[in-house]
Design a protein around this motif. Structure first.
Motif, PDB file in Angstrom:
ATOM      1  N   LYS A 176       0.857  -1.189   0.000  1.00 11.98           N
ATOM      2  CA  LYS A 176       0.000   0.000   0.000  1.00 11.98           C
ATOM      3  C   LYS A 176       0.890   1.235   0.000  1.00 11.98           C
ATOM      4  CE  LYS A 176      -3.577  -2.708   1.087  1.00 11.98           C
ATOM      5  NZ  LYS A 176      -4.558  -3.105   0.091  1.00 11.98           N
TER       6      LYS A 176
ATOM      7  N   LYS B  20      -1.066  -0.956  -9.202  1.00 13.08           N
ATOM      8  CA  LYS B  20      -1.056  -2.340  -8.727  1.00 13.08           C
ATOM      9  C   LYS B  20      -0.188  -3.170  -9.674  1.00 13.08           C
ATOM     10  CE  LYS B  20      -4.169  -1.365  -5.525  1.00 13.08           C
ATOM     11  NZ  LYS B  20      -3.506  -0.573  -4.469  1.00 13.08           N
TER      12      LYS B  20
ATOM     13  N   LYS C 278      -2.539   8.534 -12.307  1.00 13.53           N
ATOM     14  CA  LYS C 278      -3.140   8.444 -10.967  1.00 13.53           C
ATOM     15  C   LYS C 278      -2.585   7.243 -10.180  1.00 13.53           C
ATOM     16  CE  LYS C 278      -7.537  10.760 -11.809  1.00 13.53           C
ATOM     17  NZ  LYS C 278      -7.440  11.192 -13.231  1.00 13.53           N
ATOM     18  N   SER C 279      -1.249   7.147 -10.196  1.00 14.00           N
ATOM     19  CA  SER C 279      -0.614   6.027  -9.507  1.00 14.00           C
ATOM     20  C   SER C 279       0.571   6.552  -8.718  1.00 14.00           C
ATOM     21  CB  SER C 279      -0.154   4.991 -10.548  1.00 14.00           C
ATOM     22  OG  SER C 279       0.788   4.132  -9.982  1.00 14.00           O
TER      23      SER C 279
ATOM     24  N   ASN D 115      -7.782   4.987   7.027  1.00 11.66           N
ATOM     25  CA  ASN D 115      -8.916   5.394   6.200  1.00 11.66           C
ATOM     26  C   ASN D 115      -8.494   5.682   4.770  1.00 11.66           C
ATOM     27  OD1 ASN D 115     -10.423   5.302   8.564  1.00 11.66           O
ATOM     28  ND2 ASN D 115      -9.819   7.420   9.065  1.00 11.66           N
TER      29      ASN D 115
ATOM     30  N   GLN E 106      -5.824   4.263   3.022  1.00 12.50           N
ATOM     31  CA  GLN E 106      -5.033   3.323   2.232  1.00 12.50           C
ATOM     32  C   GLN E 106      -5.779   2.740   1.040  1.00 12.50           C
ATOM     33  OE1 GLN E 106      -3.715   0.063   4.644  1.00 12.50           O
ATOM     34  NE2 GLN E 106      -5.623  -0.130   5.716  1.00 12.50           N
ATOM     35  N   ASP E 107      -7.074   2.617   1.159  1.00 13.34           N
ATOM     36  CA  ASP E 107      -7.775   1.960   0.066  1.00 13.34           C
ATOM     37  C   ASP E 107      -7.921   2.853  -1.153  1.00 13.34           C
ATOM     38  OD1 ASP E 107      -8.009  -0.417   1.366  1.00 13.34           O
ATOM     39  OD2 ASP E 107      -9.799   0.246   2.478  1.00 13.34           O
ATOM     40  N   ASN E 108      -8.045   4.134  -0.935  1.00 15.24           N
ATOM     41  CA  ASN E 108      -8.130   5.001  -2.121  1.00 15.24           C
ATOM     42  C   ASN E 108      -6.987   6.022  -2.138  1.00 15.24           C
ATOM     43  OD1 ASN E 108      -9.128   6.347   0.056  1.00 15.24           O
ATOM     44  ND2 ASN E 108     -10.637   7.518  -1.130  1.00 15.24           N
ATOM     45  N   TRP E 109      -5.832   5.554  -1.693  1.00 13.07           N
ATOM     46  CA  TRP E 109      -4.688   6.469  -1.627  1.00 13.07           C
ATOM     47  C   TRP E 109      -4.314   7.016  -2.995  1.00 13.07           C
ATOM     48  CZ3 TRP E 109      -2.015   9.904   0.680  1.00 13.07           C
ATOM     49  CH2 TRP E 109      -0.760  10.285   0.173  1.00 13.07           C
ATOM     50  N   ASP E 110      -4.325   6.158  -4.009  1.00 18.66           N
ATOM     51  CA  ASP E 110      -3.883   6.622  -5.311  1.00 18.66           C
ATOM     52  C   ASP E 110      -4.760   7.757  -5.813  1.00 18.66           C
ATOM     53  OD1 ASP E 110      -1.548   5.026  -5.886  1.00 18.66           O
ATOM     54  OD2 ASP E 110      -2.902   3.302  -5.894  1.00 18.66           O
ATOM     55  N   GLU E 111      -6.027   7.684  -5.465  1.00 19.00           N
ATOM     56  CA  GLU E 111      -6.956   8.767  -5.823  1.00 19.00           C
ATOM     57  C   GLU E 111      -6.582  10.036  -5.062  1.00 19.00           C
ATOM     58  OE1 GLU E 111      -9.541  10.341  -8.197  1.00 19.00           O
ATOM     59  OE2 GLU E 111      -9.063   8.199  -8.308  1.00 19.00           O
ATOM     60  N   LEU E 112      -6.337   9.854  -3.764  1.00 18.71           N
ATOM     61  CA  LEU E 112      -5.987  11.005  -2.931  1.00 18.71           C
ATOM     62  C   LEU E 112      -4.669  11.622  -3.408  1.00 18.71           C
ATOM     63  CD1 LEU E 112      -6.799   9.528   0.587  1.00 18.71           C
ATOM     64  CD2 LEU E 112      -8.039  11.369  -0.562  1.00 18.71           C
TER      65      LEU E 112
END
Lengths: 543, 390
Positions: free
Chosen positions: B187, B224, B336-337, B356, B358-364
């Motif tokens: 992650k 990924k 977006k990576s 909170n 880690q799951d959409n970190w790449d977006e953030l």
């Protein structure tokens, strides 16, 4: 009666009563008795002689003739034993006995025979019956008296001359040794660039004198022994009193005295009788041919064992580290000496492990070889008909054959062998595709490296085959297993009570100064504590 | 008796220990085919593997024709492991992969996800996870792996050498299988993989030469385990600046107040990245410190003057900043990576918040504001003081 007398007047027996039948018969009877008696005496003498061989305390006879017979019998009428009889001006019979070739005849003629006759001229006849006076008639430094026949025989066999005087029951033993011996020269196998060139020879006295010249110290002690029932070899234990470990010394004495054998021809005989682990490939006794090396070892607290008839002197206890030491290590400056120590360790590693490792890596662990090297190796072995292990084994055996033949061959033929070895094995076998070049290289490196640690050469050869077998059967696993066995074995060995690997384990920082590196002499204040237990201080103050 | 017992015991122990060792096998070296490269393409049957097998050089016999340095063999199968054994149907030696230099995957393959195909490398006892991992762009992997236009005639060695050159220009990356395996599911970081492309070779002189050559310029960006796009050479150096992997190279910038050009050789470069979170606002600071040596200056400036040198340093910093910002912008907006591993910084600094995020970190990450600060120090000016007079 008168008639009778007249009757017999013409008879010879009346004029000479000795010729009468009865008298003659009587005399013959007496003669016969005498003969029987003399036979009995001869019997007795031979019994005495037979006894002499078993009992040490047969006495010297008073009569010269008896002594002569006795010695002749004892020495089996051997051709090299000379009996020389002469008489003094006062008609006293004197007998000297020696072994031809073992004595200095010039000395014998001038200082024994001539001196004896001339000096006895002025003496009264009865003075020649006193052994104390007789001794002064001989102009040789070392004359001893003895009344024991077996001592006489031993001394004669050792090269001394024995002198008997008629009427005296004492023999005089004259030190008149003088035989052919080799000159003191540099030993072929222990040649040096720097350091003394002299080496021991086959004469034990010369050898002890060479050592004595190195260590002019009243504490240097030689203990003489005779070993071997047949050979009666002179053996001497040498040590420095006060430095040598008493426990080791006691053990040496005990083991030497226990030797029960008929012959000792070389120190190798003694070594095999007294070594700790006869089945180990690692020797626990070493030998040297050089007085300076022996002196250094005695000064570290070791005990030396001389043996007459060989230039090889044993030293005990023998430790692993000694195999890596040379005398030049101490004559060179410490930098070079330390470098050579490390090279020697590397050489030791190479000569034991490289064939095994090569085969293990090549047949089991190809992934461990760098790619380019692997490709090279693969290229050169691509057409070889033998498996790698067999190929290596053939080459290592062949190398041993070459080496052995080189030692045994007359020197003139030696070059032929090296040509055949180098050309046929090195060139043709590779060109013909029978063995691969890397195997030849490995064998060569192994062979050359093996000569760098000569003290271990037998063990190296054994372990080389051992690890080659282990490597080709089980790969690195086998080599590591073998290494474990080797280490366990080496660390379990003891030489006369001293651990074989001492200074590594049990470790001692003082001794590590003289292991992988050779520290300057001024830094090595202590003797190896495992050997010189009681007196470790070499120089400087006690800490 | 005791001795005998002991010897017996030790022999038994050693023999039993033999059963405890892992996989090992006795194989003569001349039964092995040493694999240099493995190229993997998609095929109707599933996977088509191409193996480069090195032909070991025999000791040079005088003259004689030189054998081909490598042989190729191709096999198809459903998994990579299968193709290894299939290859033996057409080849006289058992493939030995421990010395392979790299695994090459075609672009198409990488876009569908690589992770599942790397399992064999991780699991097999021969394959090494320190092999190079390469994505072949534009052409098939089988095509890309055959070129060796350098000094080295063996393509695998050539490839290894050319990949190692990244240290001199920083315009490519040198990725190993292990790097990919560490980052593809980690992650807060995504893999970046070496790219290889076949480019037409400029014809120089009249001599015979290969038509194509390989170029590792650029990098493949993954999200990924899927390939999402490429960076070009300059962008790759921007990426290397941020992760602190620039070892050397030349930074070219216009000389201020003139129409000349300044080239600075990178001596050392370090980066220090920080994240700050205030509410929903994620702020990333990238600080790069570089020392360099003036390598080329085409116009006449007074280099001995500290002020001039400071000016040149400023210009160099500016160039680097542009490079880095361009890369960051492209990665943030286009792919977006988070290939830079900023997420790991967050994880370390804000472990609670990270749970909170880690799951959409790449977006953030793509929306984070990134501040770039460059410090350049020119410590050497080379052998001559001032530029060559005009």
């Amino acid at each position: 009666m008168k008639e009778q007398k007249h009757l017999h007047i013409n008879k010879l027996s009346t004029v000479m009563p000795e010729t009468s039948h009865a008298t003659a018969g009587k005399k013959l009877y007496v003669l016969r008795q005498l003969l029987i008696k003399s036979e009995k005496v001869t019997d007795e003498i031979s019994q005495i002689i037979a006894k002499l061989r078993h009992v040490k305390v047969a006495a010297v006879f008073t009569a010269v003739a008896a002594n002569k017979t006795c010695l002749k019998e004892a020495l089996k009428h051997s051709g090299d034993i000379t009996f020389n009889e002469f008489t003094t001006f006062s008609s006293v019979k004197v007998l000297i006995v020696y072994i031809d070739g073992l004595v200095n005849k010039e000395l014998l003629g001038r200082d024994v025979i001539n001196s004896f006759i001339m000096k006895s001229k002025e003496l009264q006849a009865d003075a020649l019956l006193n052994p104390k006076i007789l001794k002064n008639l001989i102009a040789v430094a070392d004359v001893t008296e003895t009344k024991i026949m077996s001592t006489v025989i031993d001394d004669v066999l050792n090269g001394n001359t024995v002198l008997f005087v008629d009427g005296v029951a004492t023999a005089l033993l004259i030190d008149s040794k003088g035989w052919e011996k080799r000159a003191v020269a540099e030993p072929d196998t222990e040649s040096v660039i720097r350091g003394p060139r002299e080496g021991f020879i086959e004469n034990i006295r010369t050898n002890t004198s060479l050592l004595r010249r190195k260590i002019k110290n009243p504490n240097l002690v030689f203990e003489n022994l005779n070993l071997g029932k047949q050979t009666k070899t002179n053996v001497a234990i040498a040590y420095i009193d006060g430095i040598a470990n008493q426990a080791v010394l006691g053990e040496v004495r005990r083991r030497l005295n226990k030797i029960d054998t008929d012959s000792i021809l070389e120190t190798g005989y003694i070594e095999q009788f007294i070594e700790d682990s006869p089945f180990s490939p690692l020797a626990t006794i070493t030998n040297t041919q050089k007085p300076d090396i022996l002196a250094a070892k005695l000064l570290e607290g070791r005990v030396g064992i001389f043996c007459d008839g060989t230039p090889h002197v044993l030293t005990v206890p023998h430790l692993l580290i000694e195999t890596l030491q040379t005398s030049e290590d101490y004559y060179m400056r410490p930098f070079m000496a330390s470098m050579w120590r490390i090279f020697r360790l590397t050489a030791l590693f190479f000569s034991i492990f490289v064939p095994g490792l090569y085969v293990a890596l090549q047949t089991y662990h190809q992934e461990m070889i760098p790619t380019i090297l692997l490709l090279r190796m693969a290229g050169s072995i691509s057409d070889i008909p033998f498996p790698a292990g067999a190929e290596m084994f053939i080459m290592v055996v062949f190398y041993e054959l070459l080496r052995e033949s080189g030692v045994r061959l007359p020197r003139a033929v030696g070059s032929a062998i090296s040509i055949i070895g180098a050309l046929i094995v090195g060139e043709s076998a590779v060109n013909a595709g029978l063995v691969s070049a890397p195997v030849v290289i490995v064998t060569a490196v192994t062979g050359v490296a093996g000569f760098i640690v000569p003290a271990l050469s037998e063990a190296i050869m054994f372990f080389r085959f051992f690890f080659l077998l282990a490597g080709s059967v089980m790969g690195l696993y086998g080599v590591v297993c073998g290494l474990f066995l080797l280490v366990f074995h080496a660390f379990s060995l003891r030489s006369f009570g001293v651990p074989y690997t001492s200074s590594l384990a049990p470790s001692d920082q003082g001794v590590l100064m003289d292991f992988f590196l050779r520290f300057p002499l001024w830094a090595m204040k202590k003797r190896p504590p495992a050997i010189a237990k009681d007196n470790q201080q070499r120089r400087g103050e006690n800490e | 008796m005791i001795l005998l017992k002991r010897m017996l015991a030790s022999i038994v122990i050693l023999v039993l220990a033999l059963s405890l060792t892992g996989c090992w096998n006795r194989r003569e070296l001349n039964t092995l085919g040493i694999v240099g490269l493995v190229g993997i393409d998609a095929d109707n049957a599933g996977i088509k593997s191409t193996f480069e097998i090195i032909n070991p050089k025999k000791p040079s016999t005088s003259g004689g024709e030189q054998a081909e340095p490598v042989k190729y063999v191709q096999a198809t199968g459903i998994t990579i492991a299968e193709t290894f054994r299939e290859a033996s149907l057409q080849f006289d030696r058992k493939l030995f992969v421990a010395h392979a230099k790299g695994f090459l995957f075609s672009e198409e393959f990488a876009r569908n996800g690589l992770a599942e195909h790397l399992d064999m490398i991780l699991r097999d006892h021969e394959a090494r996870i320190s092999m190079h991992l390469v994505i072949v762009k534009d052409v098939s992997a089988a095509d890309g792996m055959t070129v060796a236009s350098g000094i080295n005639v063996i393509p695998s060695s050539y490839l290894e050498d050319i990949l190692r050159q990244y240290k001199t220009h920083a315009k490519s990356v040198d990725s190993k299988v292990i790097d990919f395996l560490k980052t593809y599911n980690g992650k807060g970081i995504n893999p970046v993989v070496t790219v290889l492309q076949k480019v037409k070779k400029a014809k120089i002189g009249t001599g015979k030469s290969e038509e194509y050559e390989l170029s590792p310029e650029g990098a493949a960006v993954f999200l990924k385990d899927r390939l999402v796009g490429f960076l070009n050479g300059k962008e790759t150096r921007g990426y290397n600046w941020v992760i602190g992997k620039v070892h050397s190279g030349i930074v070219v910038s216009p000389t201020p107040n003139s129409n000349g050009t300044t080239a600075v050789e990178i001596l050392t470069a370090e980066s220090k990245n920080e994240v700050e979170i205030s509410g929903n606002d994620i702020k990333i600071k990238v600080k790069i410190t570089m020392t360099g040596m003036l390598d080329e200056e085409t116009t006449k400036v007074e280099i001995t003057d500290p002020a001039v040198l400071a000016m040149l340093e400023q210009a160099t910093s500016q160039t680097i900043k542009q490079e880095v910002e361009h890369t960051l912008l492209k990665v943030q907006t286009e792919y977006k990576s988070d290939i830079f591993g900023f997420g790991q910084l967050v994880h370390r600094k804000y472990p609670q918040e990270w749970k909170n995020m880690q799951d959409n970190w790449d977006e953030l990450f793509s929306q984070a504001t990134i501040e770039v600060e460059i410090q350049t120090k020119i410590t050497k000016t080379g052998k001559s003081a001032n530029p060559v007079p005009e």
